[in-house]
Motif scaffolding. Structure first.
Motif, PDB file in Angstrom:
ATOM      1  N   VAL A  35      32.256  29.612  40.735  1.00 36.31           N
ATOM      2  CA  VAL A  35      31.815  30.641  39.804  1.00 36.31           C
ATOM      3  C   VAL A  35      31.264  31.854  40.545  1.00 36.31           C
ATOM      4  CG1 VAL A  35      30.338  31.081  37.818  1.00 36.31           C
ATOM      5  CG2 VAL A  35      31.165  28.788  38.265  1.00 36.31           C
ATOM      6  N   ASP A  36      31.614  33.028  40.045  1.00 31.80           N
ATOM      7  CA  ASP A  36      31.026  34.253  40.581  1.00 31.80           C
ATOM      8  C   ASP A  36      30.859  35.215  39.414  1.00 31.80           C
ATOM      9  OD1 ASP A  36      30.714  35.595  43.528  1.00 31.80           O
ATOM     10  OD2 ASP A  36      31.183  37.090  41.980  1.00 31.80           O
ATOM     11  N   ARG A  37      29.899  36.137  39.525  1.00 25.98           N
ATOM     12  CA  ARG A  37      29.703  37.115  38.450  1.00 25.98           C
ATOM     13  C   ARG A  37      30.948  37.956  38.261  1.00 25.98           C
ATOM     14  NH1 ARG A  37      24.438  40.232  39.983  1.00 25.98           N
ATOM     15  NH2 ARG A  37      25.268  39.629  42.003  1.00 25.98           N
ATOM     16  N   ASN A  38      31.647  38.172  39.386  1.00 28.11           N
ATOM     17  CA  ASN A  38      32.845  38.997  39.365  1.00 28.11           C
ATOM     18  C   ASN A  38      34.069  38.106  39.134  1.00 28.11           C
ATOM     19  OD1 ASN A  38      35.108  40.424  40.117  1.00 28.11           O
ATOM     20  ND2 ASN A  38      34.001  41.617  41.666  1.00 28.11           N
ATOM     21  N   LEU A  39      34.790  38.376  38.037  1.00 32.13           N
ATOM     22  CA  LEU A  39      35.905  37.489  37.674  1.00 32.13           C
ATOM     23  C   LEU A  39      36.977  37.430  38.757  1.00 32.13           C
ATOM     24  CD1 LEU A  39      37.316  35.652  35.582  1.00 32.13           C
ATOM     25  CD2 LEU A  39      38.346  37.689  34.606  1.00 32.13           C
ATOM     26  N   SER A  40      37.248  38.559  39.422  1.00 29.95           N
ATOM     27  CA  SER A  40      38.332  38.508  40.401  1.00 29.95           C
ATOM     28  C   SER A  40      37.937  37.652  41.604  1.00 29.95           C
ATOM     29  CB  SER A  40      38.776  39.908  40.826  1.00 29.95           C
ATOM     30  OG  SER A  40      37.657  40.634  41.220  1.00 29.95           O
ATOM     31  N   ILE A  41      36.632  37.604  41.920  1.00 30.50           N
ATOM     32  CA  ILE A  41      36.215  36.701  43.010  1.00 30.50           C
ATOM     33  C   ILE A  41      36.319  35.249  42.545  1.00 30.50           C
ATOM     34  CG2 ILE A  41      34.263  36.012  44.468  1.00 30.50           C
ATOM     35  CD1 ILE A  41      33.492  38.926  44.625  1.00 30.50           C
ATOM     36  N   SER A  42      35.941  34.986  41.288  1.00 29.52           N
ATOM     37  CA  SER A  42      36.095  33.628  40.748  1.00 29.52           C
ATOM     38  C   SER A  42      37.541  33.180  40.857  1.00 29.52           C
ATOM     39  CB  SER A  42      35.704  33.581  39.275  1.00 29.52           C
ATOM     40  OG  SER A  42      34.334  33.772  39.126  1.00 29.52           O
ATOM     41  N   LYS A  43      38.440  34.085  40.475  1.00 27.16           N
ATOM     42  CA  LYS A  43      39.856  33.734  40.487  1.00 27.16           C
ATOM     43  C   LYS A  43      40.321  33.380  41.904  1.00 27.16           C
ATOM     44  CE  LYS A  43      41.698  37.280  38.128  1.00 27.16           C
ATOM     45  NZ  LYS A  43      42.443  38.106  37.161  1.00 27.16           N
ATOM     46  N   GLN A  44      39.842  34.205  42.853  1.00 24.56           N
ATOM     47  CA  GLN A  44      40.221  33.956  44.239  1.00 24.56           C
ATOM     48  C   GLN A  44      39.664  32.613  44.725  1.00 24.56           C
ATOM     49  OE1 GLN A  44      38.851  36.951  46.967  1.00 24.56           O
ATOM     50  NE2 GLN A  44      39.798  35.889  48.698  1.00 24.56           N
ATOM     51  N   LYS A  45      38.411  32.326  44.339  1.00 23.17           N
ATOM     52  CA  LYS A  45      37.794  31.064  44.770  1.00 23.17           C
ATOM     53  C   LYS A  45      38.554  29.869  44.203  1.00 23.17           C
ATOM     54  CE  LYS A  45      32.889  32.049  45.449  1.00 23.17           C
ATOM     55  NZ  LYS A  45      31.578  31.839  44.842  1.00 23.17           N
ATOM     56  N   VAL A  46      38.932  29.963  42.932  1.00 18.68           N
ATOM     57  CA  VAL A  46      39.665  28.869  42.288  1.00 18.68           C
ATOM     58  C   VAL A  46      40.990  28.641  43.019  1.00 18.68           C
ATOM     59  CG1 VAL A  46      40.949  28.267  40.183  1.00 18.68           C
ATOM     60  CG2 VAL A  46      38.608  29.110  40.015  1.00 18.68           C
ATOM     61  N   TYR A  47      41.693  29.743  43.255  1.00 22.44           N
ATOM     62  CA  TYR A  47      42.996  29.656  43.912  1.00 22.44           C
ATOM     63  C   TYR A  47      42.864  29.031  45.302  1.00 22.44           C
ATOM     64  CZ  TYR A  47      47.588  31.209  45.551  1.00 22.44           C
ATOM     65  OH  TYR A  47      48.869  31.246  46.052  1.00 22.44           O
ATOM     66  N   GLU A  48      41.881  29.515  46.050  1.00 24.35           N
ATOM     67  CA  GLU A  48      41.717  29.022  47.424  1.00 24.35           C
ATOM     68  C   GLU A  48      41.314  27.561  47.454  1.00 24.35           C
ATOM     69  OE1 GLU A  48      39.133  31.747  49.433  1.00 24.35           O
ATOM     70  OE2 GLU A  48      40.745  33.226  49.679  1.00 24.35           O
ATOM     71  N   LYS A  49      40.468  27.172  46.506  1.00 23.62           N
ATOM     72  CA  LYS A  49      40.013  25.779  46.517  1.00 23.62           C
ATOM     73  C   LYS A  49      41.163  24.819  46.194  1.00 23.62           C
ATOM     74  CE  LYS A  49      36.285  22.773  45.704  1.00 23.62           C
ATOM     75  NZ  LYS A  49      35.031  22.485  45.042  1.00 23.62           N
ATOM     76  N   ILE A  50      41.982  25.191  45.221  1.00 23.04           N
ATOM     77  CA  ILE A  50      43.108  24.324  44.871  1.00 23.04           C
ATOM     78  C   ILE A  50      44.079  24.232  46.047  1.00 23.04           C
ATOM     79  CG2 ILE A  50      45.117  24.067  43.339  1.00 23.04           C
ATOM     80  CD1 ILE A  50      43.351  25.289  41.123  1.00 23.04           C
ATOM     81  N   LEU A  51      44.287  25.355  46.714  1.00 16.04           N
ATOM     82  CA  LEU A  51      45.185  25.334  47.872  1.00 16.04           C
ATOM     83  C   LEU A  51      44.600  24.530  49.029  1.00 16.04           C
ATOM     84  CD1 LEU A  51      47.164  27.215  46.542  1.00 16.04           C
ATOM     85  CD2 LEU A  51      47.270  28.490  48.668  1.00 16.04           C
ATOM     86  N   ALA A  98      43.856  31.008  33.650  1.00 21.26           N
ATOM     87  CA  ALA A  98      44.971  30.065  33.478  1.00 21.26           C
ATOM     88  C   ALA A  98      46.167  30.510  34.307  1.00 21.26           C
ATOM     89  CB  ALA A  98      45.355  29.971  32.004  1.00 21.26           C
ATOM     90  N   ILE A  99      46.389  31.827  34.349  1.00 24.68           N
ATOM     91  CA  ILE A  99      47.538  32.331  35.114  1.00 24.68           C
ATOM     92  C   ILE A  99      47.346  32.070  36.610  1.00 24.68           C
ATOM     93  CG2 ILE A  99      48.769  34.470  35.731  1.00 24.68           C
ATOM     94  CD1 ILE A  99      48.201  35.309  32.741  1.00 24.68           C
ATOM     95  N   VAL A 100      46.088  32.172  37.061  1.00 20.58           N
ATOM     96  CA  VAL A 100      45.792  31.864  38.461  1.00 20.58           C
ATOM     97  C   VAL A 100      46.045  30.377  38.739  1.00 20.58           C
ATOM     98  CG1 VAL A 100      43.937  31.704  40.164  1.00 20.58           C
ATOM     99  CG2 VAL A 100      44.133  33.725  38.714  1.00 20.58           C
ATOM    100  N   LEU A 101      45.638  29.525  37.798  1.00 17.96           N
ATOM    101  CA  LEU A 101      45.859  28.078  37.962  1.00 17.96           C
ATOM    102  C   LEU A 101      47.354  27.789  38.059  1.00 17.96           C
ATOM    103  CD1 LEU A 101      43.354  26.668  35.314  1.00 17.96           C
ATOM    104  CD2 LEU A 101      43.091  26.597  37.785  1.00 17.96           C
ATOM    105  N   ASP A 102      48.123  28.462  37.213  1.00 17.40           N
ATOM    106  CA  ASP A 102      49.571  28.277  37.196  1.00 17.40           C
ATOM    107  C   ASP A 102      50.165  28.648  38.554  1.00 17.40           C
ATOM    108  OD1 ASP A 102      51.690  27.477  35.489  1.00 17.40           O
ATOM    109  OD2 ASP A 102      52.391  29.549  35.376  1.00 17.40           O
ATOM    110  N   LYS A 103      49.674  29.758  39.102  1.00 16.33           N
ATOM    111  CA  LYS A 103      50.180  30.230  40.388  1.00 16.33           C
ATOM    112  C   LYS A 103      49.824  29.235  41.494  1.00 16.33           C
ATOM    113  CE  LYS A 103      49.062  34.073  42.684  1.00 16.33           C
ATOM    114  NZ  LYS A 103      48.314  35.336  42.758  1.00 16.33           N
TER     115      LYS A 103
END
Lengths: 453, 143
Positions: A35-51, A98-103
Motif C-alpha cells: 500500500v502507498d498513498r500514491n496509487l501508481s506506486i501501489s501499482k508498481q509495488k503489487v506488480y513487482e511483488k507478484i513478479l 485489476a489491470i496491473v494484476l492481469d499484466k
C-alpha cells in the motif's frame, strides 16, 4: 525389488491412462505491504511483488512434473483479498489495479490470478463497497483476474444487502462480457464460509491469517476413482467406500509430494493439500461418471445425493489419513459445464437446479458453473445465492455460487468457453418472484451453531 | 542496477550505522557504492537444488519384444554412469516388460537429460519407456 510389479504398473496406469494429474499448484502471495498513498506506486509495488515470488512458478512446476511423470494441469496465483490492503481506493482505482494484476499474471505465465475479493458477511467497509461495485468492470477489462466475495458465514450470518449487490454485479458482468457468452461470470464466485487456503481458482484468495507467501496444491483424479469403482464390480456400499478410500489415499500422497517439491524449489513454506475431486471436460475425468458407476442411472436420479455424500466422505477420510496438511475445500466438486456427464444429464432433462442444490448440501462448494437464461431477474439470482448461503451457514460448510445469466440466451441455448471451463446448457429457473424476501435487505442473523463456546 | 525499496532501506541503515554523526555526501557515496558492489557479488539468486531425495529412479519399459531392447537401454545407462540396482523382466507372448531401479546420483546427467535420451531410444525401438522418481512410488505405496 522393494516394490511389487503390480504397484509399479498401477502407478503407470494411473498417470498414463486414467488422467491422474495434479489439478493446480497455487502460489499464495500477501499484498498487505504494497500500500502507498500514491496509487501508481501501489501499482508498481503489487506488480513487482507478484513478479518477485511468481517469476519461476511455472518453471518449477514443470520441473516437478518431469521428475515424477505426473502432470500439473494449472499453475496459478492467489493474492490477499484486494479490498483489505486497499480499503481507501475508489471503484475506478480498483479497476486500474485489476489491470496491473492481469499484466503481472501474463508476465509470469499463469492463466488465472485470484483474489479480487472482499469478505463482507457482517457488513461493508467503504473499500469493500467500492470493490464490489467495480467487479463487473474489472472482470470485463481483464482476462486472467478472478473475483470472489464472501457474503455469509456461520459465525456472522447472511448479509442480504451484499447478496443483492452481488446479484446485480453478476448481471452487469454478464452484460459487459456478452460478446464472449458472458464469460466474466465464470470468473466470479459468491461464497458462504469461504476458506482462506483454497488453491482452486476462481474462488481462491490468500487469507489474512496466511503467511507472507505459501504454496497450496489441489489434487484431482476422478478418472482414477472411476476406474477403481468399475474394477471393484458388484460389491456392497461399505466395500465400495473402502475402494474409494484406498484410491484417494494414493492420490493424496502423490499430490502432497509434488506440492512439497514445488514449494521446496521456491524456497517457501508448503501450505495444504486440497483433496477435492475436481473434474475436467475431458473424457473419463468426471464426477458424474463416478456417480453413475456407483449405480444411479443418471446424475439426478433418486439416490444421487446419497451416492455423492458417500463419495465425499470417503474422499475426506482417506485424505486425512494420507496427509497432515489437508485443507481448502477438500470434497467433491460438481460444476456443470466442466463435467461431461453433468452436461449430458442436464441436456437429457434429468438434472435440475433444485436437485443440484440438494447435492451441494453434501459435497464441497455449490452451484458451480451453471448457465441460466439471460433475462433471469437479479432478485431471483439473489434468492438462489441466499438459499445456497443458508445451506452453508446452517451446515457449517463452504458453499458457493458461480452462476452465469448468459446475456441474450434462452432455454435450449448453450454457452461454450472451450478448455477447462467447458460448455453449459442453459438451465431452467423457476419464474416465481423472490423480490418480497430478498428485497427486505438487512441480515439473516447468525444461527444457533455460531454459539459454540 | 535497480534496487527495490527493501534494499534501499537496508542500504540506508548500513550507511547510518557505519557513519553516524560523521556522514558527509562524499562519505555516504563511498559507503553506499562499496555495499552495492558487495551485494552484486553475493546476488541471492535461487540456487538450483536437487529434488532427488534418494537419487533413485524407476524405469519401466514395455512393448513388442525384439532383439537388443534391453541392451540398448542398459548400454545407454552405463554410458551415463548410472547404476542398476535391481531389475525385473518378463516376457508374455510377444510383449516384454521390464522394470529397473536405477541409481543416478553419480551420473553426470540429470534426471531430465536421462529422460530425454530414453525417449530417443523409445522412439528408435518403438517401445514405451517411463522414468519416474522413486519417491512417488514410496509415497503412494508405503505408509
Amino acid at each position: 525389488m522393494p516394490y511389487e510389479f503390480e504397484e509399479i504398473l498401477e502407478t503407470i496406469k494411473m498417470t498414463e491412462i486414467e488422467h491422474f494429474d495434479i489439478r493446480t499448484v497455487t502460489l499464495g502471495i500477501s499484498l498487505r505491504d504494497c500500500v502507498d498513498r500514491n496509487l501508481s506506486i501501489s501499482k508498481q509495488k503489487v506488480y513487482e511483488k507478484i513478479l518477485k515470488y511468481g517469476k519461476n512458478h511455472v518453471k518449477f512446476a514443470k520441473d516437478v512434473e518431469a521428475a515424477y511423470g505426473i502432470s500439473i494441469a494449472n499453475k496459478r496465483v492467489s493474492i490477499t483479498p484486494l479490498s483489505i490492503p486497499f480499503d481507501m481506493l475508489k471503484a475506478e482505482e480498483f479497476v486500474e489495479l485489476a489491470i496491473v494484476l492481469d499484466k503481472a499474471a501474463e508476465e509470469i505465465g499463469v492463466d488465472y490470478l485470484a483474489g479480487y475479493s472482499a469478505l463482507v458477511p457482517k457488513g461493508f467497509t467503504n473499500g469493500e463497497r467500492e470493490l464490489i461495485k467495480s467487479i463487473p468492470y474489472a472482470l470485463s477489462s481483464t482476462k486472467r483476474v478472478c473475483s470472489s466475495v464472501n457474503v455469509a458465514s456461520t459465525k456472522a450470518g447472511i448479509n442480504m444487502d451484499a447478496i443483492n449487490m452481488m446479484a446485480d454485479a453478476i448481471k452487469k458482468t454478464a452484460e459487459l462480457t456478452k460478446d464472449q457468452d458472458s464469460i466474466g461470470c465464470a470468473k466470479l464466485v459468491v461464497f458462504a464460509n469461504a476458506v482462506e487456503d483454497n488453491p482452486f481458482v476462481a474462488g481462491a484468495f490468500h487469507g489474512v491469517t496466511e503467511p507472507e507467501v505459501v504454496l497450496n496444491v489441489g489434487i484431482s483424479g476422478p478418472g482414477v476413482v472411476l476406474d477403481a469403482i468399475k474394477e471393484a464390480g458388484n460389491v456392497d456400499l461399505s466395500n465400495l467406500s473402502e475402494v474409494i478410500k484406498k484410491t484417494i489415499f494414493k492420490i493424496t500422497r502423490a499430490g502432497e509430494l509434488m506440492g512439497r517439491s514445488v514449494a521446496e524449489k521456491h524456497g517457501i513454506p508448503f501450505g495444504i493439500v486440497d483433496i477435492s475431486l475436481a473434474p475436467t471436460p475431458a473424457e473419463g475425468d468426471s464426477i458424474g461418471d463416478i456417480l453413475k458407476a456407483m449405480g444411479v442411472e443418471d446424475v439426478g436420479a433418486p439416490g444421487t445425493t446419497a451416492a455423492l455424500a458417500m463419495l465425499n466422505d470417503a474422499v475426506k477420510k482417506a485424505g486425512l489419513m494420507a496427509s497432515s496438511s489437508v485443507g481448502g475445500m477438500s470434497g467433491a466438486f460438481i460444476p456443470v459445464s466442466e463435467d461431461q456427464a453433468m452436461i449430458d444429464a442436464v441436456e437429457r432433462g434429468n438434472l435440475t437446479l433444485e436437485k443440484l442444490e440438494a447435492m451441494t448440501a453434501v459435497c464441497s462448494v455449490g452451484l458451480d458453473m451453471i448457465a441460466i437464461p439471460g433475462d433471469t431477474p437479479a432478485s431471483t439470482i439473489a434468492g438462489i445465492i441466499a438459499d445456497e448461503s443458508a445451506i452453508g451457514v446452517i451446515n457449517d460448510k463452504t458453499t458457493a455460487v458461480r452462476i452465469i445469466p448468459a446475456y441474450g440466451k434462452k432455454i435450449g441455448d448453450t454457452v461454450d468457453y472451450g478448455g477447462l471451463l467447458g460448455k453449459a446448457p442453459i438451465m431452467y429457473v423457476r419464474e416465481l418472484n423472490s423480490m418480497g424476501f430478498v428485497g427486505r435487505g438487512g441480515k439473516i442473523p447468525a444461527p444457533m451453531r455460531s454459539l459454540t463456546n | 542496477m535497480r534496487l527495490n525499496e527493501e534494499e534501499l532501506r537496508k542500504l540506508t541503515l548500513i550507511a547510518i550505522n557505519e557513519l553516524g554523526e560523521k556522514a558527509s555526501p562524499e562519505l555516504v557515496k563511498k559507503v553506499i557504492s562499496k555495499t552495492v558492489d558487495k551485494m552484486g557479488e553475493s546476488q541471492d539468486f535461487i540456487k538450483p537444488q536437487s529434488d532427488m531425495t534418494s537419487g533413485r529412479i524407476i524405469l519401466t519399459a514395455f512393448g513388442l519384444n525384439k532383439s537388443g531392447v534391453v541392451a540398448s537401454i542398459t548400454s545407454a545407462l552405463s554410458q551415463f554412469n548410472c547404476d542398476i540396482r535391481d531389475l525385473s523382466q518378463k516376457i508374455m507372448d510377444e510383449f516384454f516388460t521390464m522394470i529397473m531401479i536405477v541409481d543416478i546420483s553419480n551420473s553426470p546427467k540429470d534426471f531430465r537429460e536421462i529422460q530425454e535420451d530414453m525417449s530417443k531410444i523409445a522412439g528408435e525401438m518403438n517401445i514405451k519407456i517411463f522414468l519416474q522418481h522413486e519417491d512417488i512410488f514410496r509415497s503412494m505405496h508405503r505408509i
